[in-house]
Design an enzyme around this catalytic site. Sequence first.
Site, PDB file in Angstrom:
ATOM      1  N   TYR A  48      36.117  37.326  52.985  1.00  9.30           N
ATOM      2  CA  TYR A  48      36.545  38.411  52.009  1.00  9.30           C
ATOM      3  C   TYR A  48      36.471  37.964  50.515  1.00  9.30           C
ATOM      4  O   TYR A  48      36.958  36.902  50.204  1.00  9.30           O
ATOM      5  CB  TYR A  48      38.108  38.961  52.325  1.00  9.30           C
ATOM      6  CG  TYR A  48      38.329  40.191  51.743  1.00  9.30           C
ATOM      7  CD1 TYR A  48      37.836  41.412  51.829  1.00  9.30           C
ATOM      8  CD2 TYR A  48      39.596  39.908  50.838  1.00  9.30           C
ATOM      9  CE1 TYR A  48      38.482  42.372  51.223  1.00  9.30           C
ATOM     10  CE2 TYR A  48      39.980  41.292  50.259  1.00  9.30           C
ATOM     11  CZ  TYR A  48      39.425  42.263  50.309  1.00  9.30           C
ATOM     12  OH  TYR A  48      39.819  43.507  49.628  1.00  9.30           O
ATOM     13  N   ASP A  62      45.465  43.053  38.109  1.00 11.22           N
ATOM     14  CA  ASP A  62      44.467  43.662  38.796  1.00 11.22           C
ATOM     15  C   ASP A  62      44.745  45.239  38.359  1.00 11.22           C
ATOM     16  O   ASP A  62      45.197  46.108  39.498  1.00 11.22           O
ATOM     17  CB  ASP A  62      44.870  43.441  40.353  1.00 11.22           C
ATOM     18  CG  ASP A  62      44.084  44.138  41.217  1.00 11.22           C
ATOM     19  OD1 ASP A  62      42.823  44.441  41.150  1.00 11.22           O
ATOM     20  OD2 ASP A  62      44.731  44.412  42.799  1.00 11.22           O
ATOM     21  N   ASP A  89      35.710  43.742  47.914  1.00  6.84           N
ATOM     22  CA  ASP A  89      36.481  44.732  47.223  1.00  6.84           C
ATOM     23  C   ASP A  89      35.792  45.365  45.996  1.00  6.84           C
ATOM     24  O   ASP A  89      35.618  44.832  45.175  1.00  6.84           O
ATOM     25  CB  ASP A  89      37.853  44.053  46.868  1.00  6.84           C
ATOM     26  CG  ASP A  89      38.856  45.081  46.158  1.00  6.84           C
ATOM     27  OD1 ASP A  89      38.508  46.202  45.904  1.00  6.84           O
ATOM     28  OD2 ASP A  89      40.132  44.465  45.651  1.00  6.84           O
ATOM     29  N   ASP A  91      36.832  47.997  44.664  1.00 16.06           N
ATOM     30  CA  ASP A  91      37.815  48.856  43.802  1.00 16.06           C
ATOM     31  C   ASP A  91      37.542  50.493  43.969  1.00 16.06           C
ATOM     32  O   ASP A  91      37.440  50.778  45.235  1.00 16.06           O
ATOM     33  CB  ASP A  91      37.993  48.584  42.479  1.00 16.06           C
ATOM     34  CG  ASP A  91      38.809  47.187  42.228  1.00 16.06           C
ATOM     35  OD1 ASP A  91      39.426  46.825  42.830  1.00 16.06           O
ATOM     36  OD2 ASP A  91      38.712  46.613  40.805  1.00 16.06           O
ATOM     37  N   HIS A 116      34.430  47.689  50.332  1.00 11.99           N
ATOM     38  CA  HIS A 116      35.404  48.802  50.456  1.00 11.99           C
ATOM     39  C   HIS A 116      35.665  49.619  49.066  1.00 11.99           C
ATOM     40  O   HIS A 116      35.571  48.861  47.877  1.00 11.99           O
ATOM     41  CB  HIS A 116      36.777  48.255  51.146  1.00 11.99           C
ATOM     42  CG  HIS A 116      37.513  47.493  50.473  1.00 11.99           C
ATOM     43  ND1 HIS A 116      38.497  47.692  49.451  1.00 11.99           N
ATOM     44  CD2 HIS A 116      37.985  46.203  50.637  1.00 11.99           C
ATOM     45  CE1 HIS A 116      39.199  47.021  48.999  1.00 11.99           C
ATOM     46  NE2 HIS A 116      38.682  45.930  49.814  1.00 11.99           N
ATOM     47  N   GLU A 118      38.122  52.581  47.450  1.00 14.70           N
ATOM     48  CA  GLU A 118      39.250  53.063  47.704  1.00 14.70           C
ATOM     49  C   GLU A 118      39.486  54.298  46.715  1.00 14.70           C
ATOM     50  O   GLU A 118      38.596  54.970  46.201  1.00 14.70           O
ATOM     51  CB  GLU A 118      40.438  52.219  47.124  1.00 14.70           C
ATOM     52  CG  GLU A 118      40.259  52.165  45.496  1.00 14.70           C
ATOM     53  CD  GLU A 118      41.222  50.631  45.298  1.00 14.70           C
ATOM     54  OE1 GLU A 118      42.018  50.716  44.427  1.00 14.70           O
ATOM     55  OE2 GLU A 118      40.849  49.578  45.769  1.00 14.70           O
ATOM     56  N   CYS A 126      47.656  47.309  42.428  1.00 11.45           N
ATOM     57  CA  CYS A 126      47.625  46.678  43.521  1.00 11.45           C
ATOM     58  C   CYS A 126      48.121  47.560  44.681  1.00 11.45           C
ATOM     59  O   CYS A 126      48.997  48.344  44.279  1.00 11.45           O
ATOM     60  CB  CYS A 126      48.736  45.277  43.615  1.00 11.45           C
ATOM     61  SG  CYS A 126      48.917  44.700  45.122  1.00 11.45           S
ATOM     62  N   ARG A 161      38.809  52.764  51.991  1.00 15.07           N
ATOM     63  CA  ARG A 161      40.200  52.335  51.642  1.00 15.07           C
ATOM     64  C   ARG A 161      41.005  53.468  51.469  1.00 15.07           C
ATOM     65  O   ARG A 161      40.615  54.125  50.303  1.00 15.07           O
ATOM     66  CB  ARG A 161      40.516  51.081  50.805  1.00 15.07           C
ATOM     67  CG  ARG A 161      41.936  50.918  50.329  1.00 15.07           C
ATOM     68  CD  ARG A 161      41.827  49.644  49.704  1.00 15.07           C
ATOM     69  NE  ARG A 161      43.335  49.892  48.703  1.00 15.07           N
ATOM     70  CZ  ARG A 161      43.476  48.744  47.868  1.00 15.07           C
ATOM     71  NH1 ARG A 161      43.037  47.684  47.659  1.00 15.07           N
ATOM     72  NH2 ARG A 161      44.887  49.105  47.042  1.00 15.07           N
ATOM     73  N   GLU A 191      45.798  50.956  53.702  1.00 14.84           N
ATOM     74  CA  GLU A 191      46.567  50.269  53.135  1.00 14.84           C
ATOM     75  C   GLU A 191      48.423  50.340  53.256  1.00 14.84           C
ATOM     76  O   GLU A 191      48.648  51.530  53.319  1.00 14.84           O
ATOM     77  CB  GLU A 191      46.313  50.202  51.630  1.00 14.84           C
ATOM     78  CG  GLU A 191      46.921  49.291  50.452  1.00 14.84           C
ATOM     79  CD  GLU A 191      46.774  47.770  50.926  1.00 14.84           C
ATOM     80  OE1 GLU A 191      47.017  47.341  51.823  1.00 14.84           O
ATOM     81  OE2 GLU A 191      46.266  47.274  49.825  1.00 14.84           O
ATOM     82  N   ASN A 213      45.651  44.649  56.024  1.00 14.65           N
ATOM     83  CA  ASN A 213      45.626  43.495  54.786  1.00 14.65           C
ATOM     84  C   ASN A 213      46.826  43.016  55.047  1.00 14.65           C
ATOM     85  O   ASN A 213      48.098  43.321  54.897  1.00 14.65           O
ATOM     86  CB  ASN A 213      45.574  44.494  53.601  1.00 14.65           C
ATOM     87  CG  ASN A 213      45.760  43.685  52.390  1.00 14.65           C
ATOM     88  OD1 ASN A 213      45.753  42.264  52.398  1.00 14.65           O
ATOM     89  ND2 ASN A 213      46.069  44.347  51.194  1.00 14.65           N
TER      90      ASN A 213
END
Length: 302
Positions: A48, A62, A89, A91, A116, A118, A126, A161, A191, A213
């Site tokens: 990942y 982040d 990821d 985002d 992924h 989101e 986060c 996500r 999540e 996760n």
Amino acid sequence: MLYSSTTPSAKRAAFRQALAGADLLRFPGAFNPLSGRLVQRHGFEGVYVSGAVLSADLGLPDVGLTTLTEVAGRSAQIARVTDLPVLVDADTGFGEPLNVARTVQVLEDAGVAGLHVEDQVNPKRCGHLEGKQVVDEATAVRRVRAAVDARRDPDFLVVARTDVRGVEGFDATVRRAKALVDAGADVVFAEAMADLSEFEAICSALDAPVLANMTEFGRSDLFTHEQLRDAGVRIVIHPVSLLRLAMGAADRALSGLGASGTLEPVVDEMQTRAELYDLVDYAGYGEFDSSVYDFSLEGNRG
């Protein structure tokens, strides 16, 4: 020697095949190519690449400051040195649906197996922090549809996500997840589930695999792989764990070096020269070109 012994398309096909099975697929997060190779050596099913790790590696929080170019570059570096599928990821997809489509194709070209995207608003944060905001369902669906429509390799995995659990509650998460599956998502990344029963409930409610996760210091307990498998979860990521371990060890070592002027007390905790050379396959390079690996480690300490 050099890079992966298999092609990106073969990795994607293998990932799809594994996802169709019954086993839990374990994806520790790599913070650089060498750690990605280490993940493979220890027998995990995938690697990942975390947005939080990449931003932290650049000295940034982040909050959506990294660019597609930065993410694709690091992802390509990691993907090319491992035979495992790499999940990235992405985002919020780095913009509107057209940007999401470009993100998919750029990451396909980077050699990864999937990404992924989101449903947070920008600037994202986060998923285990307070103060998140999510977009409306129609916007989230457009992002996923754009990702699905843009892929050229049908085996490229699109993971949706959703961060709705921390904003609107569990029932809203199930509704949002079902809409994302209807939009074409291959996997749902739910999540910040509150407990194991919520993982069980969302796995039962969806006609699609669920990703969990297991990040330290977050809102979810750190469930074992056996617990997650029994709950119906199909993929588990440990996104920041290796970076946290490495940085914690580095911090303690630097503190000791400053205090005592030597790292002798922690040499036994270090990767040895022989272990490093084995991991990067010096011998393989030597077989290809004898002028590369024409030395001996005899006489080296430890």
